[in-house]
Design a protein around this motif. Structure first.
Motif, short mmCIF file in Angstrom:
data_model
loop_
_atom_site.label_atom_id
_atom_site.label_comp_id
_atom_site.label_asym_id
_atom_site.label_seq_id
_atom_site.Cartn_x
_atom_site.Cartn_y
_atom_site.Cartn_z
N ARG A 1 31.37 -12.24 2.14
CA ARG A 1 30.40 -13.29 1.47
C ARG A 1 29.96 -14.29 2.44
O ARG A 1 30.10 -15.55 2.07
N GLY A 2 29.30 -13.87 3.60
CA GLY A 2 28.82 -14.52 4.57
C GLY A 2 27.79 -15.54 4.11
O GLY A 2 27.47 -16.56 4.49
N TYR A 3 26.97 -14.96 3.16
CA TYR A 3 25.82 -15.98 2.88
C TYR A 3 26.24 -17.05 2.00
O TYR A 3 25.82 -18.09 2.10
N ASP A 4 27.30 -16.86 1.21
CA ASP A 4 27.97 -18.04 0.38
C ASP A 4 28.42 -19.11 1.25
O ASP A 4 28.13 -20.26 1.04
N THR A 5 28.90 -18.73 2.48
CA THR A 5 29.49 -19.52 3.14
C THR A 5 28.64 -20.50 4.08
O THR A 5 28.59 -21.64 4.22
N LEU A 6 27.40 -19.55 4.39
CA LEU A 6 26.38 -20.37 4.85
C LEU A 6 25.77 -21.23 4.08
O LEU A 6 25.51 -22.52 4.61
N GLY A 7 25.61 -21.09 2.74
CA GLY A 7 25.10 -22.00 1.68
C GLY A 7 25.93 -23.26 1.66
O GLY A 7 25.38 -24.31 1.90
N GLY B 1 26.37 -26.73 14.43
CA GLY B 1 27.33 -25.87 13.83
C GLY B 1 26.70 -25.06 12.90
O GLY B 1 26.68 -23.63 12.70
N ALA B 2 25.86 -25.70 11.99
CA ALA B 2 25.12 -24.95 10.83
C ALA B 2 23.84 -23.95 11.58
O ALA B 2 23.88 -22.83 11.26
N MET B 3 23.18 -24.35 12.71
CA MET B 3 22.39 -23.57 13.31
C MET B 3 23.07 -22.10 13.94
O MET B 3 22.51 -21.28 13.87
N LEU B 4 24.35 -22.46 14.52
CA LEU B 4 24.98 -21.54 15.30
C LEU B 4 25.28 -20.36 14.19
O LEU B 4 25.03 -18.99 14.43
N TYR B 5 25.54 -20.76 13.06
CA TYR B 5 25.96 -19.94 11.95
C TYR B 5 24.73 -19.21 11.66
O TYR B 5 24.71 -17.98 11.58
N GLY B 6 23.65 -19.67 11.36
CA GLY B 6 22.40 -19.19 11.00
C GLY B 6 21.85 -18.33 12.27
O GLY B 6 21.43 -17.20 11.92
N MET B 7 22.01 -18.78 13.46
CA MET B 7 21.64 -17.79 14.67
C MET B 7 22.22 -16.59 14.61
O MET B 7 21.83 -15.60 14.89
N VAL B 8 23.52 -16.55 14.34
CA VAL B 8 24.28 -15.14 14.37
C VAL B 8 23.54 -14.38 13.39
O VAL B 8 23.48 -12.98 13.99
N GLY B 9 23.28 -14.64 12.12
CA GLY B 9 22.54 -13.87 11.36
C GLY B 9 21.32 -13.35 11.87
O GLY B 9 20.79 -12.31 12.02
N VAL B 10 20.57 -14.31 12.80
CA VAL B 10 19.11 -13.89 12.80
C VAL B 10 19.41 -13.00 14.14
O VAL B 10 18.59 -11.74 14.37
N VAL B 11 20.43 -13.18 15.21
CA VAL B 11 20.65 -12.16 16.22
C VAL B 11 21.01 -10.70 15.44
O VAL B 11 20.33 -9.81 16.15
#
Lengths: 330, 107, 119
Positions: A147-153, A265-275
């Motif tokens: 549920r990574g999307y949830d946590t990102l939110g 921190g928030a960007m790091l999370y998003g970047m993992v998704g983008v990578v």
């Protein structure tokens, strides 16, 4: 035996909640809220939610008590007796409770393994976690990967709330004025003159931070993860600010660093998704991060947990400093 | 041997519970702030030591025992500090033991 | 034990309603926020209660132990994040209360209404 204990704790929980609402002194109410949170954490633990209990103990009993106290210092602690009659609210509450109690009779009994909630995806999560991620804590696996999307939110909600608090508290009559540094009053000097709390507190801070790091990096094997670790480390730093004064604490971790931690921190999370996307997978699908899908998952979860930890710790500390820097008006 | 350890641990746990219980009663029933603090310190000190000691005996030589001992060390450090901070705060806000005794009993 | 099977839900209803009462009946804004926190905690309790399985343990798989029963990890994940989000939104609410206190000089709802109608 455990049932008896749980019934006792739940009764105590209800009584504490009544006491919180009853009391006219807000300071007492906030202290009772700390007890309420601690009881709640114990109940969570009895109900097999070790991760949640850890979070509730760190956040509910630690950070939110601190925030309430910081607000009370600015607004005063006495509640004026309300003039409006409690009858109409009492009636609404009574009717709603009757409806809700009636609804509970439709609920499955506590712990029923055949309850609908146990039938959906939960068995699948429990079955697939060892296969896909190869680590024991299913809660971390669901939180960070399934549920990574949830946590990102959620991380972005924390970020947004932090931005909101900083905006609200950096304007208006009580805003900290950088041109005329305020006279060091009691809270900003901290407890410098109180030797015993200071010595013991400083002795404990390294252990608190160490425990926070353990919770952060051991979250895949035991209860823990970024959310809890961020809250624990923030609590340790708030203790430091209370002992040594806010100024000294800001020297150790300036506000700019804290904001960098939240955003980073928030960007790091998003970047993992983008990578992951750039490497040919879906957004927040970590299996492509390494040649072996299992270790890819582990790497991805480790990095996003660090992102969560940074964001939560930074946000809580930035919020604390925003409250602490506020001057009392009138 | 296990029975002896078991009995010993239960004795420790029971004794600890009794001390905590007495501490709780004292905190509720004593008339003034400082006497209440004195009663509460019973829970912090001997109650903690006995209960955690009993639990360590239950755990045996495991990681859990080490964790319990660590908790004991932290509680023994923080408990008295919190009591000191409370007493100090009360003293600084002008609550002197003697004056206060009379006025609160009358209430 | 049958009769106790619903006790958690009753405790949930009681705590929920106490929080609800504080939100609608109290006029002090901080008390309202405290009520909201209680309300929120009650919802957490409901979720965690639903995830409990009889004879289960926390969902951490131990190596080498087969046929263990685990409680449902999904509600726990939802609540874990909700607690942290809850404290951030609480901070936002408290920040607004601080600003209201500075602008109106009071945090009692009825007095704020009075001041609003005067001007």
């Amino acid at each position: 035996m455990v049932t008896l204990f749980a019934v006792f704790l739940l009764t105590l929980l209800v009584l504490t909640a009544i006491a919180v609402v009853q009391t006219k002194n807000l300071f007492v109410a906030v202290m009772l809220m700390g007890i309420f949170s601690l009881l709640m954490a114990t109940v969570f633990f009895i109900l097999d939610a070790a991760d949640v209990a850890l979070t509730e103990a760190a956040v509910g009993a630690g950070i939110s008590t601190m925030l309430f106290l910081a607000t009370l210092a600015l607004t005063g602690e006495h509640e004026k007796p309300s003039k409006k009659g409690p009858w109409i609210s009492g009636l609404v509450v009574a009717i709603t409770s009757l409806i809700l109690i009636d609804a509970t009779f439709e609920q499955p009994y506590l712990g029923d393994p055949m309850a609908p909630v146990q039938q959906h995806v939960a068995p699948w999560y429990l079955e697939m976690t060892p296969e896909l991620m190869d680590f024991p804590n299913v809660v971390t696996a669901v939180l960070a990967s399934f549920r990574g999307y949830d946590t990102l939110g959620e991380v972005f909600v924390v970020l947004t709330a932090c931005i909101g608090v900083l905006f609200i508290l950096s304007a208006g009559p009580g805003a900290p004025n950088p041109k005329s540094p305020r006279i060091p009053t009691a809270p900003s000097v901290g407890l410098r003159h109180h030797l015993i709390p200071r010595v013991v507190g400083k002795l404990l801070i390294p252990f608190i931070v160490l425990f926070g790091l353990y919770v952060q990096f051991h979250g895949e094997y035991s209860p823990g993860g970024g959310f809890q670790a961020g809250a624990i480390i923030a609590a340790g730093m708030i203790l430091y600010a209370l002992l040594e004064g806010e100024k000294q604490a800001l020297k150790v971790l300036p506000q700019s660093v804290l904001i960098g931690m939240v955003v980073g921190g928030a960007m790091l999370y998003g970047m993992v998704g983008v990578v992951g996307m750039l490497m040919g997978g879906n957004f927040l699908d970590y299996s492509v991060l390494s040649s072996n899908p299992v270790s890819g998952q582990q790497i991805g979860i480790l990095i996003i947990e660090i992102g969560v930890g940074l964001a939560v710790c930074g946000a809580l500390l930035a919020i604390f400093h925003a409250f602490a820097a506020r001057r009392s008006v009138g | 041997m296990t029975t002896v350890i078991d009995i010993l641990s239960w004795v420790l746990l029971l004794a600890g519970s009794i001390f905590v219980f007495i501490g709780g009663i004292g905190t509720l029933r004593f008339p003034t702030f400082y006497t209440r603090l004195h009663a509460a310190s019973l829970t912090d000190g001997i109650g903690t030591i006995l209960i955690l000691g009993g639990l360590v005996l239950q755990a045996g030589w495991t990681l859990a025992a080490f964790k319990l001992l660590a908790i004991l060390v932290f509680l023994l450090l923080t408990g008295p500090t919190a009591a000191y901070a409370l007493a100090n705060a009360a003293d600084m806000s002008g609550m002197k033991p003697e004056e206060n005794e009379v006025s609160e009993v009358e209430k | 034990m049958e009769i106790l099977g619903l006790y958690n839900y009753w405790a949930y209803v009681a705590v929920l309603m106490i929080g609800f009462y504080a939100v609608i009946a109290k006029s002090n804004l901080i008390k309202k926020l405290i009520g909201l926190s209680i309300f929120q905690s009650a919802v957490f309790l409901l979720y965690i209660t639903m995830g409990k399985v009889d004879g289960g343990t926390a969902p951490i798989i131990q190596a080498g132990v087969s046929d263990q029963i685990f409680s449902n990890p999904l509600p726990q994940v939802l609540i874990l994040t909700a607690i942290v989000v809850g404290v951030s939104t609480l901070a936002l609410g408290l920040a607004i209360v601080v600003r209201i206190k500075e602008s109106y000089g009071t945090i009692e709802e009825d007095q704020i209404h009075l001041l609003d109608h005067k001007s």
